[in-house]
Motif scaffolding. Structure first.
Motif, PDB file in Angstrom:
ATOM      1  N   HIS A   1       1.237  -1.331   0.095  1.00 35.93           N
ATOM      2  CA  HIS A   1       0.162  -0.139  -0.226  1.00 35.93           C
ATOM      3  C   HIS A   1       1.082   1.003  -0.255  1.00 35.93           C
ATOM      4  N   SER A   2       0.553   2.582  -0.415  1.00 37.10           N
ATOM      5  CA  SER A   2       0.550   3.489  -0.413  1.00 37.10           C
ATOM      6  C   SER A   2       1.649   4.191   0.979  1.00 37.10           C
ATOM      7  N   GLU A   3       2.884   4.278   1.313  1.00 35.92           N
ATOM      8  CA  GLU A   3       2.753   5.119   2.105  1.00 35.92           C
ATOM      9  C   GLU A   3       2.739   6.217   2.940  1.00 35.92           C
ATOM     10  N   LYS A   4       2.392   6.493   3.745  1.00 38.62           N
ATOM     11  CA  LYS A   4       1.718   7.350   4.411  1.00 38.62           C
ATOM     12  C   LYS A   4       2.792   8.702   5.131  1.00 38.62           C
TER      13      LYS A   4
ATOM     14  N   SER B   1      -0.079  12.561   8.117  1.00 37.73           N
ATOM     15  CA  SER B   1      -1.594  11.852   8.049  1.00 37.73           C
ATOM     16  C   SER B   1      -2.093  11.223   8.508  1.00 37.73           C
TER      17      SER B   1
END
Length: 74
Positions: A42-45, A49
């Protein structure tokens, strides 16, 4: 003395990794370490955030002030 050699390789069918280099003398004993580059699931936040996203937390200083005022009034 230890000398290092760093290369990127593509894993072939059957999990085969091939390293070719003229720096590797025939008959030499070598140690091979394999590091696998995985794509993120998954995209790294960014950590910022997550501010205010947890239960009973505050996203802004205004929300904190409002909560404190309500607690004082109660």
């Amino acid at each position: 003395m230890l000398n290092g050699l760093r290369q990127q390789a593509i894993v072939k069918p059957g999990g085969v990794v091939e390293i070719c280099s003229p720096e590797l003398p025939a008959g030499a004993t070598v140690e091979v370490i394999v590091l696998i580059e995985l794509s993120p699931k998954h995209s790294e936040k960014p950590l910022t955030s997550f501010i205010g996203s947890a239960r009973n937390s505050f996203a802004t200083t205004e929300e904190v002030d409002k909560f404190i005022r309500q607690e004082r009034d109660a």
